[in-house]
Design a protein around this motif. Sequence first.
Motif, PDB file in Angstrom:
ATOM      1  N   ASP A  19     -35.797  82.979  34.789  1.00  0.00           N
ATOM      2  CA  ASP A  19     -36.645  82.514  34.044  1.00  0.00           C
ATOM      3  C   ASP A  19     -36.642  82.104  32.676  1.00  0.00           C
ATOM      4  OD1 ASP A  19     -38.215  81.839  36.479  1.00  0.00           O
ATOM      5  OD2 ASP A  19     -39.058  83.960  36.357  1.00  0.00           O
ATOM      6  N   HIS A  20     -35.785  83.132  32.120  1.00  0.00           N
ATOM      7  CA  HIS A  20     -35.623  83.472  30.489  1.00  0.00           C
ATOM      8  C   HIS A  20     -34.163  83.530  30.323  1.00  0.00           C
ATOM      9  CE1 HIS A  20     -39.724  84.945  31.793  1.00  0.00           C
ATOM     10  NE2 HIS A  20     -40.125  83.880  31.138  1.00  0.00           N
ATOM     11  N   PRO A  21     -33.396  82.572  30.602  1.00  0.00           N
ATOM     12  CA  PRO A  21     -31.864  82.958  30.503  1.00  0.00           C
ATOM     13  C   PRO A  21     -31.356  83.379  29.095  1.00  0.00           C
ATOM     14  CG  PRO A  21     -32.044  80.668  31.194  1.00  0.00           C
ATOM     15  CD  PRO A  21     -33.787  81.368  31.310  1.00  0.00           C
ATOM     16  N   SER A  22     -31.904  82.491  28.137  1.00  0.00           N
ATOM     17  CA  SER A  22     -31.615  82.494  26.532  1.00  0.00           C
ATOM     18  C   SER A  22     -31.984  84.011  26.134  1.00  0.00           C
ATOM     19  CB  SER A  22     -32.089  81.273  25.784  1.00  0.00           C
ATOM     20  OG  SER A  22     -31.696  81.721  24.459  1.00  0.00           O
ATOM     21  N   GLU A  23     -33.419  84.519  26.402  1.00  0.00           N
ATOM     22  CA  GLU A  23     -33.934  85.443  25.961  1.00  0.00           C
ATOM     23  C   GLU A  23     -33.145  86.757  26.512  1.00  0.00           C
ATOM     24  OE1 GLU A  23     -35.711  82.973  26.708  1.00  0.00           O
ATOM     25  OE2 GLU A  23     -36.715  82.511  24.970  1.00  0.00           O
ATOM     26  N   THR A  78     -21.691  81.437  27.988  1.00  0.00           N
ATOM     27  CA  THR A  78     -20.348  80.880  28.701  1.00  0.00           C
ATOM     28  C   THR A  78     -19.505  80.098  27.530  1.00  0.00           C
ATOM     29  OG1 THR A  78     -21.247  78.899  29.096  1.00  0.00           O
ATOM     30  CG2 THR A  78     -21.368  80.618  30.877  1.00  0.00           C
ATOM     31  N   LEU A  79     -18.361  80.043  27.557  1.00  0.00           N
ATOM     32  CA  LEU A  79     -17.516  79.333  26.590  1.00  0.00           C
ATOM     33  C   LEU A  79     -17.925  77.793  26.501  1.00  0.00           C
ATOM     34  CD1 LEU A  79     -14.806  79.147  24.860  1.00  0.00           C
ATOM     35  CD2 LEU A  79     -13.684  78.873  27.014  1.00  0.00           C
ATOM     36  N   GLN A  80     -18.269  77.302  27.625  1.00  0.00           N
ATOM     37  CA  GLN A  80     -18.928  76.060  27.763  1.00  0.00           C
ATOM     38  C   GLN A  80     -20.037  75.589  27.059  1.00  0.00           C
ATOM     39  OE1 GLN A  80     -17.599  77.767  30.634  1.00  0.00           O
ATOM     40  NE2 GLN A  80     -15.540  76.972  30.285  1.00  0.00           N
ATOM     41  N   ASP A  81     -20.962  76.549  27.287  1.00  0.00           N
ATOM     42  CA  ASP A  81     -22.381  76.144  26.905  1.00  0.00           C
ATOM     43  C   ASP A  81     -22.695  76.689  25.429  1.00  0.00           C
ATOM     44  OD1 ASP A  81     -22.764  74.779  29.121  1.00  0.00           O
ATOM     45  OD2 ASP A  81     -23.673  76.468  30.126  1.00  0.00           O
ATOM     46  N   THR A  82     -22.470  77.878  25.148  1.00  0.00           N
ATOM     47  CA  THR A  82     -22.591  78.730  23.990  1.00  0.00           C
ATOM     48  C   THR A  82     -21.377  79.539  23.461  1.00  0.00           C
ATOM     49  OG1 THR A  82     -23.255  80.476  25.478  1.00  0.00           O
ATOM     50  CG2 THR A  82     -25.075  79.247  24.546  1.00  0.00           C
ATOM     51  N   PRO A  83     -20.468  78.742  22.932  1.00  0.00           N
ATOM     52  CA  PRO A  83     -19.328  79.268  22.707  1.00  0.00           C
ATOM     53  C   PRO A  83     -19.211  80.240  21.663  1.00  0.00           C
ATOM     54  CG  PRO A  83     -19.320  76.899  21.752  1.00  0.00           C
ATOM     55  CD  PRO A  83     -20.466  77.457  22.734  1.00  0.00           C
ATOM     56  N   ILE A  84     -19.793  80.205  20.542  1.00  0.00           N
ATOM     57  CA  ILE A  84     -20.042  81.404  19.487  1.00  0.00           C
ATOM     58  C   ILE A  84     -20.858  82.355  20.086  1.00  0.00           C
ATOM     59  CG2 ILE A  84     -21.049  81.821  16.959  1.00  0.00           C
ATOM     60  CD1 ILE A  84     -18.746  79.780  17.108  1.00  0.00           C
ATOM     61  N   GLU A  85     -22.052  82.316  20.771  1.00  0.00           N
ATOM     62  CA  GLU A  85     -22.491  83.485  21.326  1.00  0.00           C
ATOM     63  C   GLU A  85     -21.732  84.208  22.285  1.00  0.00           C
ATOM     64  OE1 GLU A  85     -23.826  80.539  20.934  1.00  0.00           O
ATOM     65  OE2 GLU A  85     -25.967  80.860  20.267  1.00  0.00           O
ATOM     66  N   TYR A  86     -20.887  83.606  22.983  1.00  0.00           N
ATOM     67  CA  TYR A  86     -20.193  84.107  24.095  1.00  0.00           C
ATOM     68  C   TYR A  86     -18.849  84.748  23.384  1.00  0.00           C
ATOM     69  CZ  TYR A  86     -15.805  83.793  27.408  1.00  0.00           C
ATOM     70  OH  TYR A  86     -14.786  84.154  28.050  1.00  0.00           O
ATOM     71  N   ALA A  87     -18.175  84.174  22.188  1.00  0.00           N
ATOM     72  CA  ALA A  87     -17.324  84.879  21.630  1.00  0.00           C
ATOM     73  C   ALA A  87     -17.975  86.404  20.802  1.00  0.00           C
ATOM     74  CB  ALA A  87     -16.828  84.058  20.348  1.00  0.00           C
ATOM     75  N   ASN A  88     -19.038  86.143  20.314  1.00  0.00           N
ATOM     76  CA  ASN A  88     -19.728  87.541  19.805  1.00  0.00           C
ATOM     77  C   ASN A  88     -19.791  88.613  20.973  1.00  0.00           C
ATOM     78  OD1 ASN A  88     -20.106  86.894  17.156  1.00  0.00           O
ATOM     79  ND2 ASN A  88     -22.089  85.663  17.666  1.00  0.00           N
ATOM     80  N   THR A  89     -20.111  87.992  22.125  1.00  0.00           N
ATOM     81  CA  THR A  89     -20.298  88.923  23.061  1.00  0.00           C
ATOM     82  C   THR A  89     -19.299  89.760  23.712  1.00  0.00           C
ATOM     83  OG1 THR A  89     -22.524  88.183  23.852  1.00  0.00           O
ATOM     84  CG2 THR A  89     -21.267  89.581  25.493  1.00  0.00           C
ATOM     85  N   ILE A  90     -18.003  89.012  23.857  1.00  0.00           N
ATOM     86  CA  ILE A  90     -16.806  89.441  24.323  1.00  0.00           C
ATOM     87  C   ILE A  90     -16.077  90.295  23.229  1.00  0.00           C
ATOM     88  CG2 ILE A  90     -16.395  87.525  25.968  1.00  0.00           C
ATOM     89  CD1 ILE A  90     -14.290  86.253  24.190  1.00  0.00           C
ATOM     90  N   ALA A  91     -16.318  90.086  22.045  1.00  0.00           N
ATOM     91  CA  ALA A  91     -15.724  90.776  20.820  1.00  0.00           C
ATOM     92  C   ALA A  91     -16.513  91.943  20.831  1.00  0.00           C
ATOM     93  CB  ALA A  91     -16.186  89.985  19.455  1.00  0.00           C
ATOM     94  N   ASN A  92     -17.859  92.096  20.926  1.00  0.00           N
ATOM     95  CA  ASN A  92     -18.601  93.477  21.010  1.00  0.00           C
ATOM     96  C   ASN A  92     -18.254  94.204  22.355  1.00  0.00           C
ATOM     97  OD1 ASN A  92     -20.411  92.748  19.035  1.00  0.00           O
ATOM     98  ND2 ASN A  92     -21.895  91.803  20.385  1.00  0.00           N
ATOM     99  N   LYS A  93     -17.902  93.466  23.544  1.00  0.00           N
ATOM    100  CA  LYS A  93     -17.271  94.017  24.558  1.00  0.00           C
ATOM    101  C   LYS A  93     -16.176  94.939  24.349  1.00  0.00           C
ATOM    102  CE  LYS A  93     -16.729  93.521  29.592  1.00  0.00           C
ATOM    103  NZ  LYS A  93     -16.605  92.485  30.757  1.00  0.00           N
ATOM    104  N   ALA A  94     -15.280  94.067  23.837  1.00  0.00           N
ATOM    105  CA  ALA A  94     -13.906  94.656  22.987  1.00  0.00           C
ATOM    106  C   ALA A  94     -14.039  95.916  22.249  1.00  0.00           C
ATOM    107  CB  ALA A  94     -12.956  93.585  22.351  1.00  0.00           C
ATOM    108  N   ASN A  95     -14.873  95.950  21.567  1.00  0.00           N
ATOM    109  CA  ASN A  95     -15.027  97.144  20.725  1.00  0.00           C
ATOM    110  C   ASN A  95     -15.406  98.297  21.398  1.00  0.00           C
ATOM    111  OD1 ASN A  95     -15.231  98.134  17.953  1.00  0.00           O
ATOM    112  ND2 ASN A  95     -17.348  98.458  18.605  1.00  0.00           N
TER     113      ASN A  95
END
Length: 325
Positions: free
Chosen positions: A203-207, A246-263
């Motif tokens: 119902d609220h994917p972005s939030e 996702t890389l397709q829909d929200t590339p910057i947010e996706y990159a932030n999250t995988i960088a956080n996960k990498a940490n």
Amino acid sequence: MTPTISDANVKAALTAIESETATLAEKVEMLIEMAAGLQNKPKTSQQLEDAVLLYRRGLELCTPEMPMLQARCLSGMGTALRTIPSEGANLLLEAKTSYEKALPILQEHASPEEVAETQMNLGVVLQGLVNFHEATMQDAIQAYQKAAKVFTGENYPQEFAILQNNIAIAYLSLPLSPDKEKMRQGMAVQSFEAALKWVTLIDHPSEYAMLQNNLANALQYLNTSHPIENNLKALAAYDEALKVRTLQDTPIEYANTIANKANVLFNLPDNIEQPEVGNPNNLKQSQAYYQEAKQIFSDYGQWERANLVTEMLEDIEKELSALSQ
């Protein structure tokens, strides 16, 4: 010069003011409607500046018999002002003044929801002003908490989620003594978790993604005697965020999250039962995530973030080199 959509709207609105068939109240309502239209997904900051101009004209036309229209002009103008990109505090201070003028009128004449929305917006402005020493984080939290009395999770899950997210970030930014650090972090985690009780992936994917990402950030830096357990929870929360980001829909947010996960992976042993063995596998996975994030940040001109990731990649190289010796 070819008139832009923004110019045409402003012209139409101001022309309507001259119409003899409209009452004064109708003219103000037209201005508010036109300004709100410019504010809805603006393509340029000029559209926001035009909206401010229309609200100002609306305020000029308001008489003492039109308190609600005056309050709506003020509140709308506050939101336009705080949304205009700016490096200084001036526009935020103007927005604060607008909201503070609107609130007593709204409290007298408007619905609790309209009052709460203005308090929520005021909280955002106060939080922005903290960096300029023009407000305190406690001021922002107080405004959010007033709004949260109306925007409950049960009745307004999206608004509640945004409020709890903002409150949590405000807690994490509070300048507290080291002995209160644990309490502050714990309160932030509680706020994220409270919001996630009401916000769903469907119902609220972005939030949902925002809260999971921010909860994971808080968990991995939580001052606790169970760091591995918290890091595992953080990984699970990042994975939840990545169901949306996702890389397709929200590339910057996706990159932030995988960088956080990498940490997290950088600091997590491969075998939690035998932490002394080290983490070469997690380091390699961390490296892969950072390399992907760096590429995305570079592609989108996010140079500061790309540079931070480059530093982390250098640290991983050192760690892997040390483990191979």
